[in-house]
Design an enzyme around this catalytic site. Structure first.
Site, PDB file in Angstrom:
ATOM      1  N   GLN A   1       0.808  -1.230   0.000  1.00 59.93           N
ATOM      2  CA  GLN A   1       0.000   0.000   0.000  1.00 59.93           C
ATOM      3  C   GLN A   1       0.838   1.275   0.000  1.00 59.93           C
ATOM      4  O   GLN A   1       0.336   2.327  -0.352  1.00 59.93           O
ATOM      5  CB  GLN A   1      -0.961  -0.021   1.188  1.00 59.93           C
ATOM      6  CG  GLN A   1      -1.998  -1.128   1.071  1.00 59.93           C
ATOM      7  CD  GLN A   1      -2.930  -1.185   2.253  1.00 59.93           C
ATOM      8  OE1 GLN A   1      -2.658  -1.892   3.218  1.00 59.93           O
ATOM      9  NE2 GLN A   1      -4.015  -0.448   2.214  1.00 59.93           N
TER      10      GLN A   1
ATOM     11  N   HIS B   1       0.814  -9.405   5.256  1.00 61.61           N
ATOM     12  CA  HIS B   1      -0.306  -8.447   5.112  1.00 61.61           C
ATOM     13  C   HIS B   1      -0.881  -8.669   3.705  1.00 61.61           C
ATOM     14  O   HIS B   1      -0.625  -7.905   2.772  1.00 61.61           O
ATOM     15  CB  HIS B   1       0.183  -7.017   5.311  1.00 61.61           C
ATOM     16  CG  HIS B   1      -0.925  -6.023   5.542  1.00 61.61           C
ATOM     17  ND1 HIS B   1      -1.055  -5.310   6.712  1.00 61.61           N
ATOM     18  CD2 HIS B   1      -1.959  -5.621   4.762  1.00 61.61           C
ATOM     19  CE1 HIS B   1      -2.110  -4.505   6.641  1.00 61.61           C
ATOM     20  NE2 HIS B   1      -2.684  -4.679   5.462  1.00 61.61           N
TER      21      HIS B   1
ATOM     22  N   ASN C   1      -2.252 -10.377   8.962  1.00 60.12           N
ATOM     23  CA  ASN C   1      -3.196  -9.269   9.058  1.00 60.12           C
ATOM     24  C   ASN C   1      -4.582  -9.716   8.604  1.00 60.12           C
ATOM     25  O   ASN C   1      -4.737 -10.191   7.468  1.00 60.12           O
ATOM     26  CB  ASN C   1      -2.748  -8.086   8.185  1.00 60.12           C
ATOM     27  CG  ASN C   1      -3.703  -6.917   8.338  1.00 60.12           C
ATOM     28  OD1 ASN C   1      -3.752  -6.297   9.399  1.00 60.12           O
ATOM     29  ND2 ASN C   1      -4.492  -6.644   7.322  1.00 60.12           N
ATOM     30  N   GLU C   2      -5.556  -9.574   9.456  1.00 62.55           N
ATOM     31  CA  GLU C   2      -6.966  -9.785   9.129  1.00 62.55           C
ATOM     32  C   GLU C   2      -7.215 -11.038   8.285  1.00 62.55           C
ATOM     33  O   GLU C   2      -7.747 -10.955   7.175  1.00 62.55           O
ATOM     34  CB  GLU C   2      -7.526  -8.558   8.387  1.00 62.55           C
ATOM     35  CG  GLU C   2      -7.465  -7.285   9.201  1.00 62.55           C
ATOM     36  CD  GLU C   2      -7.964  -6.058   8.442  1.00 62.55           C
ATOM     37  OE1 GLU C   2      -8.334  -6.178   7.261  1.00 62.55           O
ATOM     38  OE2 GLU C   2      -7.982  -4.969   9.023  1.00 62.55           O
TER      39      GLU C   2
HETATM   40  O1  IFM Z   1      -6.112  -0.560   4.114  1.00 61.63           O
HETATM   41  C1  IFM Z   1      -6.645  -1.580   4.895  1.00 61.63           C
HETATM   42  C2  IFM Z   1      -5.540  -2.444   5.454  1.00 61.63           C
HETATM   43  O2  IFM Z   1      -4.784  -3.032   4.462  1.00 61.63           O
HETATM   44  C3  IFM Z   1      -6.127  -3.537   6.317  1.00 61.63           C
HETATM   45  N1  IFM Z   1      -7.070  -3.033   7.275  1.00 61.63           N
HETATM   46  C4  IFM Z   1      -8.086  -2.134   6.813  1.00 61.63           C
HETATM   47  C5  IFM Z   1      -7.446  -0.995   6.046  1.00 61.63           C
HETATM   48  C6  IFM Z   1      -8.518  -0.002   5.585  1.00 61.63           C
HETATM   49  O3  IFM Z   1      -9.435  -0.645   4.759  1.00 61.63           O
END
Ligand code: IFM
Length: 442
Positions: free
Chosen positions: A41, A133, A177-178
């Site tokens: 990102q 991530h 991550n998530e």
């Molecule tokens: O940009 C994302 C990130 O990669 C993971 N958590 C949520 C953010 C906002 O949508």
């Protein structure tokens, strides 16, 4: 209000109705304050991972391209973070830079993150490293990525390398991550790679592999560093029944809450999964969380659509609840700080430190951004005053960045980025947050 307005207010505007007059709460000296980013990102130039293949495949309107060029500008960006009094920073390691080809680990890739970590230490900023991530190298995607039977072996080989390289300089680690969001987007709604829709069997298989990958990584990190703090960054999405008095909506809400918010954490906390069957095997490793990383943004409303799966899970989203929804951000998500308070209280049961690993708002209005931060910090403060062990708050994100399928228009940054020139502009909210950090109080 104009987005690039000059800073006019010298002091952070408080949100008066939220201010607890009676108690003057002080955040502890050791509280972690900072922001988070992820490699694809912000770095720019990541062309060797599955998301870049996804971009090439025409699945998104906008590619990350040079992003914030953070790959080259990280030192200047960390100078800005230091100027904003951050003492912690969460970033992610890009697997495709570290292992660009199967089994070939790149000295250059490894050195880059060593430099990143040293740059943080040099500014007295605690590095918090995310190992995965979302993105994986192309060579691994070609083998099936998380669908590949050998993924755990590949993952742990990569983890061993990064822990050997950075374990002495990094204490805080996020393995994944998530994971639930990644599986939801990649295997249920097809928005992210590998683009499968409604593939529940594979989704469950991938979740199981991710769980095991975390467990293996947890032990690998601890073998190297006994005092390591290891967790996942768990996406916390608050749910509310669409029709509060409708029992079916309430059942669907509870079910969704369990699937999205509880199942993964419970598994890692107890070392076993709660439901029977092959998928829900016992993980013979005991508890593998040293803290709980929480990413919190918003809530959804849930409406039951019948008792067939996935109907049982129901529809969710903003639905037709326009009148009940509070302020929305630029991506249409409701601003709902009470949800953070709910999760902080609910996760108290784990008796572990809680770290807000992401919390942020895409907006071009600085009053809205500050209102968002203030109200969420107020929830944190309230929870801490009640004895809930919150150890830090990391805003998402340090910089405006590439928001996956939503491209660059979502302005999450404490620091604005003019992408054409790569100019950075520290936003008022960044400075207002710095005042809170300095005063250790809202
Ligand atoms: O940009 C994302 C990130 O990669 C993971 N958590 C949520 C953010 C906002 O949508």
């Amino acid at each position: 209000m104009s987005f690039w307005r000059p800073i006019q207010a010298a002091r952070a505007p408080a949100v008066p109705t939220m201010r607890p007059d009676a108690v003057r709460f002080h955040f502890p000296q050791a509280f972690l304050w900072g922001a988070a980013t992820s490699a694809h990102q912000v770095e720019g130039g990541n062309t060797n991972n599955d998301w870049s293949a996804w971009e090439e495949g025409g699945h998104v309107l906008v590619s990350a391209g040079a992003a914030c060029d953070h790959f080259h500008r990280f030192r200047e960006d960390f100078d800005l973070a230091q100027g904003l009094l951050h003492n912690a920073h969460r970033f992610s390691l890009e697997w495709s830079r570290i292992e660009p080809e199967e089994g070939r680990f790149s000295d250059e890739g490894l050195q880059h993150y060593r430099d990143v970590i040293e740059a943080l230490h040099a500014r007295a900023i605690e590095p918090i490293a995310t190992i995965h991530h979302y993105t994986i190298p192309r060579w691994l995607a070609a083998k099936g990525g998380w669908e590949c039977g050998d993924i755990e072996r590949y993952f742990i080989r990569y983890v061993e390398r990064v822990v050997a390289a950075y374990g002495d300089r990094v204490r805080w680690w996020i393995t994944l991550n998530e994971p639930v969001v990644q599986v939801f987007k990649g295997w249920l709604i097809g928005q992210w790679p590998p683009g499968r829709v409604g593939d529940y069997p594979r989704a469950l298989q991938v979740i199981r592999r991710m769980l095991r990958a975390h467990v293996l990584a947890y032990h690998t990190i601890h073998e190297r560093r006994g005092d390591a703090m290891v967790s996942v960054a768990k996406h916390c999405l608050a749910f509310t029944p669409n029709r509060p008095s409708n029992p079916f909506d309430r059942i669907s809400t509870a079910f969704r809450d369990f699937l999205f918010n509880n199942l993964f954490l419970e598994a890692l906390h107890t070392g076993r999964l709660a439901l029977p069957g092959q998928f829900f095997e016992r993980l013979p490793f005991g508890r593998t969380l040293d803290f709980i990383g929480m990413n919190y943004y918003t809530r959804d409303f849930v409406r039951n659509t019948g008792f067939n799966l996935p109907g049982f899970v129901g529809l969710s989203g903003t639905l037709e609840n326009e009148r009940r929804i509070g302020k929305r951000n630029d991506l249409g998500w409701e601003v709902y700080p009470e949800g953070l308070g709910h999760f902080l209280r609910s996760f108290r049961r784990y008796k572990l430190p809680l770290l807000i690993t992401e919390n942020g708002i895409p907006t071009s209005d600085e009053d809205d951004r500050w209102g968002f931060i203030y109200m969420h910090l107020w929830q944190v403060m309230r929870a801490m005053a009640a004895g809930i062990p919150v150890v830090g708050y990391l805003y998402w994100s340090l910089l405006d960045n590439y928001e996956w399928v939503d491209g660059f228009h979502a302005k999450f940054g404490l620091i604005g980025v003019r992408f054409a020139s790569q100019e950075r502009i520290v936003r008022p909210s960044g400075r207002w947050l710095a005042q809170v950090i300095e005063n250790r109080s809202l």
